[in-house]
Design a protein around this motif. Structure first.
Motif, short mmCIF file in Angstrom:
data_model
loop_
_atom_site.label_atom_id
_atom_site.label_comp_id
_atom_site.label_asym_id
_atom_site.label_seq_id
_atom_site.Cartn_x
_atom_site.Cartn_y
_atom_site.Cartn_z
N SER A 2 25.73 -55.52 23.92
CA SER A 2 25.25 -54.14 23.97
C SER A 2 23.72 -54.08 23.94
CB SER A 2 25.84 -53.35 22.81
OG SER A 2 25.34 -52.03 22.83
N SER A 3 23.11 -54.95 23.14
CA SER A 3 21.65 -54.94 23.07
C SER A 3 21.02 -55.42 24.37
CB SER A 3 21.16 -55.79 21.90
OG SER A 3 21.53 -57.14 22.11
N GLU A 6 21.23 -52.52 26.72
CA GLU A 6 20.24 -51.50 26.37
C GLU A 6 18.84 -51.92 26.80
OE1 GLU A 6 20.55 -50.58 22.22
OE2 GLU A 6 22.60 -49.85 22.43
N GLN A 91 27.95 -50.23 29.39
CA GLN A 91 27.62 -49.93 28.00
C GLN A 91 28.71 -49.07 27.36
OE1 GLN A 91 24.14 -47.46 27.50
NE2 GLN A 91 23.60 -48.49 25.60
N GLU A 92 29.21 -48.09 28.11
CA GLU A 92 30.27 -47.24 27.59
C GLU A 92 31.55 -48.04 27.36
OE1 GLU A 92 31.87 -43.84 26.04
OE2 GLU A 92 29.78 -44.19 26.61
N ALA A 94 31.67 -51.20 26.69
CA ALA A 94 31.45 -52.06 25.53
C ALA A 94 31.61 -51.28 24.23
CB ALA A 94 30.06 -52.69 25.60
N ARG A 95 31.19 -50.02 24.23
CA ARG A 95 31.35 -49.19 23.03
C ARG A 95 32.83 -48.96 22.71
NH1 ARG A 95 26.91 -44.75 24.51
NH2 ARG A 95 25.08 -45.93 23.89
N LYS A 96 33.63 -48.85 23.77
CA LYS A 96 35.06 -48.59 23.57
C LYS A 96 35.84 -49.88 23.33
CE LYS A 96 35.13 -44.43 26.37
NZ LYS A 96 35.66 -43.80 27.58
N GLY A 97 35.16 -51.01 23.39
CA GLY A 97 35.82 -52.28 23.16
C GLY A 97 36.52 -52.83 24.38
N GLN A 98 36.22 -52.31 25.54
CA GLN A 98 36.82 -52.80 26.77
C GLN A 98 35.84 -53.72 27.46
OE1 GLN A 98 37.40 -49.24 28.96
NE2 GLN A 98 39.13 -48.54 27.76
N ASN A 121 41.82 -43.29 29.41
CA ASN A 121 41.45 -42.10 28.64
C ASN A 121 42.30 -40.88 28.93
OD1 ASN A 121 39.44 -43.54 27.44
ND2 ASN A 121 37.87 -42.89 28.85
#
Length: 161
Positions: A2-3, A6, A91-92, A94-98, A121
């Motif tokens: 994630s970093s 970003e 990024q999205e 990765a936030r959801k763990g996918q 979703n």
């Protein structure tokens, strides 16, 4: 992961800002060349001095070159916007763990990437967004309005009062 995404997004955003500034500066230079060429062309017509032909040619060549460079800048911006959108999707995800789909080619377009990130979703948000965008486009552009037709050849237009 994630970093790193970003940091890449920040780099792309900085690059986009620089390209937008460069595009704006190229627009100003193109306008200057167009003004110089127009003045020299007017001088050529009025004074009939051959030196003005050289100035008009230089103005036209400068305008063409800066317009070409501005068009290339626009193409680079489009590419960077697509990369930025792809990174935002990753990024999205990765936030959801996918895991983002590694097999998606850049030619597949953004819709495929949004559908991949949105696949688990429930309702299809992409189609809802497409409908909303189409409705907004129709509101902004408006519906086509028929124009008045001339009464007779070169006699003017009808005036409905």
């Amino acid at each position: 992961m994630s970093s790193s995404i970003e940091s890449k997004l920040e780099q792309i955003e900085q690059s986009i800002r620089e390209d937008l500034q460069k595009k704006q500066e190229l627009g100003k230079v193109a306008k200057t060349f167009a003004i110089i060429g127009g003045i020299c062309l007017a001088g050529l017509v009025l004074v009939k001095a051959p030196i003005f032909a050289l100035g008009a040619f230089a103005g036209a060549a400068g305008y063409a070159a800066t317009s070409w460079a501005r068009n290339n800048c626009e193409q680079r911006l489009d590419s960077k916007y697509q990369t930025q959108a792809t990174l935002m999707i990753a990024q999205e995800a990765a936030r959801k763990g996918q895991e983002p789909s590694a097999g998606m080619a850049p030619e597949a377009g953004l819709k495929a990437g949004f559908q991949t990130a949105n696949s688990n979703n429930g309702p299809d948000r992409v189609s809802e967004l497409e409908e909303t965008v189409e409705e907004l486009r129709q509101q902004v552009e408006g519906k086509p309005v028929p124009l008045d037709k001339p009464k007779k050849l070169f006699k003017g237009f009808r005036r409905d009062k």
